[in-house]
Design a protein around this motif. Sequence first.
Motif, PDB file in Angstrom:
ATOM      1  N   LEU A 107       7.412   0.329   0.330  1.00  0.00           N
ATOM      2  CA  LEU A 107       6.215  -0.509   0.150  1.00  0.00           C
ATOM      3  C   LEU A 107       6.413  -1.514  -0.975  1.00  0.00           C
ATOM      4  N   THR A 108       7.075  -1.078  -2.030  1.00  0.00           N
ATOM      5  CA  THR A 108       7.330  -1.983  -3.147  1.00  0.00           C
ATOM      6  C   THR A 108       8.238  -3.132  -2.718  1.00  0.00           C
ATOM      7  N   ARG A 109       9.252  -2.811  -1.903  1.00  0.00           N
ATOM      8  CA  ARG A 109      10.139  -3.868  -1.381  1.00  0.00           C
ATOM      9  C   ARG A 109       9.374  -4.837  -0.489  1.00  0.00           C
ATOM     10  N   LEU A 110       8.516  -4.280   0.381  1.00  0.00           N
ATOM     11  CA  LEU A 110       7.726  -5.137   1.273  1.00  0.00           C
ATOM     12  C   LEU A 110       6.847  -6.083   0.466  1.00  0.00           C
ATOM     13  N   ALA A 111       6.189  -5.516  -0.541  1.00  0.00           N
ATOM     14  CA  ALA A 111       5.277  -6.324  -1.345  1.00  0.00           C
ATOM     15  C   ALA A 111       6.051  -7.394  -2.104  1.00  0.00           C
ATOM     16  N   ALA A 112       7.235  -7.031  -2.602  1.00  0.00           N
ATOM     17  CA  ALA A 112       8.028  -7.990  -3.373  1.00  0.00           C
ATOM     18  C   ALA A 112       8.498  -9.139  -2.488  1.00  0.00           C
ATOM     19  N   GLY A 113       8.635  -8.888  -1.193  1.00  0.00           N
ATOM     20  CA  GLY A 113       9.030  -9.937  -0.258  1.00  0.00           C
ATOM     21  C   GLY A 113       7.974 -11.012  -0.089  1.00  0.00           C
ATOM     22  N   GLY A 114       6.760 -10.729  -0.532  1.00  0.00           N
ATOM     23  CA  GLY A 114       5.694 -11.733  -0.512  1.00  0.00           C
ATOM     24  C   GLY A 114       5.146 -12.048   0.875  1.00  0.00           C
ATOM     25  N   GLU A 115       5.503 -11.237   1.863  1.00  0.00           N
ATOM     26  CA  GLU A 115       5.056 -11.547   3.224  1.00  0.00           C
ATOM     27  C   GLU A 115       3.810 -10.786   3.621  1.00  0.00           C
ATOM     28  N   VAL A 116       3.375  -9.876   2.769  1.00  0.00           N
ATOM     29  CA  VAL A 116       2.226  -9.060   3.177  1.00  0.00           C
ATOM     30  C   VAL A 116       1.346  -8.708   1.985  1.00  0.00           C
ATOM     31  N   THR A 117       0.055  -8.707   2.242  1.00  0.00           N
ATOM     32  CA  THR A 117      -0.947  -8.267   1.266  1.00  0.00           C
ATOM     33  C   THR A 117      -1.225  -6.808   1.582  1.00  0.00           C
ATOM     34  N   ILE A 118      -1.243  -5.943   0.568  1.00  0.00           N
ATOM     35  CA  ILE A 118      -1.374  -4.512   0.859  1.00  0.00           C
ATOM     36  C   ILE A 118      -2.595  -3.903   0.165  1.00  0.00           C
ATOM     37  N   ILE A 119      -3.385  -3.183   0.941  1.00  0.00           N
ATOM     38  CA  ILE A 119      -4.463  -2.362   0.374  1.00  0.00           C
ATOM     39  C   ILE A 119      -4.076  -0.914   0.617  1.00  0.00           C
ATOM     40  N   LEU A 120      -3.893  -0.185  -0.473  1.00  0.00           N
ATOM     41  CA  LEU A 120      -3.403   1.194  -0.410  1.00  0.00           C
ATOM     42  C   LEU A 120      -4.485   2.154  -0.893  1.00  0.00           C
ATOM     43  N   VAL A 121      -4.984   2.992   0.014  1.00  0.00           N
ATOM     44  CA  VAL A 121      -5.863   4.098  -0.371  1.00  0.00           C
ATOM     45  C   VAL A 121      -4.955   5.285  -0.617  1.00  0.00           C
ATOM     46  N   GLU A 122      -5.066   5.910  -1.797  1.00  0.00           N
ATOM     47  CA  GLU A 122      -4.119   6.992  -2.093  1.00  0.00           C
ATOM     48  C   GLU A 122      -4.726   7.968  -3.095  1.00  0.00           C
ATOM     49  N   GLN A 123      -4.429   9.257  -2.886  1.00  0.00           N
ATOM     50  CA  GLN A 123      -4.878  10.296  -3.825  1.00  0.00           C
ATOM     51  C   GLN A 123      -3.814  10.574  -4.897  1.00  0.00           C
ATOM     52  N   ARG A 132       1.412   7.391  -8.476  1.00  0.00           N
ATOM     53  CA  ARG A 132       2.217   6.547  -7.584  1.00  0.00           C
ATOM     54  C   ARG A 132       1.454   5.283  -7.191  1.00  0.00           C
ATOM     55  N   ALA A 133       0.153   5.436  -6.964  1.00  0.00           N
ATOM     56  CA  ALA A 133      -0.655   4.268  -6.578  1.00  0.00           C
ATOM     57  C   ALA A 133      -0.706   3.254  -7.722  1.00  0.00           C
ATOM     58  N   LEU A 134      -0.821   3.767  -8.965  1.00  0.00           N
ATOM     59  CA  LEU A 134      -0.885   2.858 -10.123  1.00  0.00           C
ATOM     60  C   LEU A 134       0.457   2.168 -10.356  1.00  0.00           C
ATOM     61  N   ASP A 135       1.551   2.890 -10.093  1.00  0.00           N
ATOM     62  CA  ASP A 135       2.873   2.265 -10.233  1.00  0.00           C
ATOM     63  C   ASP A 135       3.037   1.102  -9.259  1.00  0.00           C
ATOM     64  N   PHE A 136       2.427   1.237  -8.099  1.00  0.00           N
ATOM     65  CA  PHE A 136       2.610   0.247  -7.038  1.00  0.00           C
ATOM     66  C   PHE A 136       1.692  -0.972  -7.199  1.00  0.00           C
ATOM     67  N   ALA A 137       0.447  -0.708  -7.592  1.00  0.00           N
ATOM     68  CA  ALA A 137      -0.594  -1.732  -7.453  1.00  0.00           C
ATOM     69  C   ALA A 137      -0.563  -2.793  -8.544  1.00  0.00           C
ATOM     70  N   ASP A 138      -1.147  -3.960  -8.257  1.00  0.00           N
ATOM     71  CA  ASP A 138      -1.400  -4.928  -9.331  1.00  0.00           C
ATOM     72  C   ASP A 138      -2.884  -4.983  -9.680  1.00  0.00           C
ATOM     73  N   SER A 139      -3.730  -4.339  -8.882  1.00  0.00           N
ATOM     74  CA  SER A 139      -5.126  -4.160  -9.271  1.00  0.00           C
ATOM     75  C   SER A 139      -5.658  -2.895  -8.618  1.00  0.00           C
ATOM     76  N   VAL A 140      -6.717  -2.360  -9.218  1.00  0.00           N
ATOM     77  CA  VAL A 140      -7.236  -1.063  -8.803  1.00  0.00           C
ATOM     78  C   VAL A 140      -8.743  -1.145  -8.629  1.00  0.00           C
ATOM     79  N   MET A 141      -9.220  -0.429  -7.620  1.00  0.00           N
ATOM     80  CA  MET A 141     -10.660  -0.341  -7.379  1.00  0.00           C
ATOM     81  C   MET A 141     -10.984   1.135  -7.159  1.00  0.00           C
ATOM     82  N   VAL A 142     -12.015   1.629  -7.822  1.00  0.00           N
ATOM     83  CA  VAL A 142     -12.417   3.024  -7.637  1.00  0.00           C
ATOM     84  C   VAL A 142     -13.750   3.051  -6.909  1.00  0.00           C
ATOM     85  N   MET A 143     -13.857   3.935  -5.929  1.00  0.00           N
ATOM     86  CA  MET A 143     -15.111   4.062  -5.174  1.00  0.00           C
ATOM     87  C   MET A 143     -15.819   5.372  -5.483  1.00  0.00           C
TER      88      MET A 143
END
Length: 237
Positions: free
Chosen positions: A176-192, A196-207
Motif C-alpha cells: 500500500l505504501t508503494r502504491l501511494a508513493a506512486g501517486g496514482e491512487v488516493t487511499i482511505i484506509l479503515v483499520e484497527q 500500522r495505520a498511523l505509519d501509513f497515513a498522512d491524515s487521520v480521522m476518528v469516528m
Amino acid sequence: MPAAPLEISGLCAGYGPTRIIEDISFAVKAGGRLAVLGRNGMGKTTLLATLMGLTTRHGGRIGIGDEDITSRRTSARAERGIGYVPQTRDIFPSLTVEENLRTGLKERPPSALDEAYAMFPRLRERRGNYGKQLSGGEQQMLSMARTLLGKPSILLLDEPLEGLAPVICDELMALLTRLAAGGEVTIILVEQQIERALDFADSVMVMERGRISWTGAPDALRSDRALVDRLVGVGIH
Ligand SMILES: Nc1ncnc2c1ncn2[C@@H]1O[C@H](COP(=O)(O)OP(=O)(O)O)[C@@H](O)[C@H]1O
Ligand SMILES: [Mg+2]
C-alpha cells in the motif's frame, strides 16, 4: 486514471430509515492517504459503503473534485474509478484465483493479470486453486488484487489486515505504501491496527457513534496515548 481528490460534505446515511452516520465532512487530496479509526460499531464500514452507494443516503454530497457523484449508482462510481475492498472480502469461493482476477479486469486485456501476479506472487502460485481453498491472507490479497486490476483512482479499504498474520500485514502495508508513493491512487484506509495505520497515513480521522470525533496528523495521535485511549479505546498496538 490519475489519483482523484475526494470531497464529502454533510453526509448522513444508514440502512433504510435508520441513520448511522451523521453530518460527515472531510476532504482527501489527490494521492492522499487517510486513515479512519474508531471502535467497533462506530460507522466506519457504513461510511465506506456510503461512498460506494451501497447504503441509504439521507443527505449530503459526495464529490470527486468538482464532479458531484452523489446520485450515481454503485456501478457508475466503480467506473468513475472508486475501488472498494469490503471488510467481508468479496471473492467468489467457487471460482479459481485466476477466474476471480478476470472479473476485475473490466475492459483491460488478460495480459494485465501479470500485474496482479507481480504484486502478489503467492496468487500466481495459487492461480488454479478455488477461492474457498485460500487462507484468510490469500483471500485478502485476491480481493485487493482484483480491485487494483481495475486501476482505481480512489481506493477504499475496510480493515484489510483483519485476521492476518503479522508477516502478511507487513507485506500488505508495504504494498500500500508503494502504491501511494506512486501517486496514482488516493487511499482511505479503515483499520484497527492503529500503529500500522498511523505509519501509513498522512491524515487521520476518528469516528464515534457515526460522527467525526477527531481529525489531525498521525504524529499528534502517536505521541498522545491518553488521546488514543479516549478516542479509540484500545491503545496503540
Ligand atoms: N446492514 C445493516 N442494517 C442495519 N444496521 C446496520 C447494518 N450494518 C451495520 N449496522 C449498524 O450500523 C452501526 C455501525 O456499523 P459499522 O458501520 O459496521 O461500524 P464499524 O465498521 O465502525 O464497526 C452499528 O450499530 C451496526 O449495528
Ligand atoms: Mg467495520
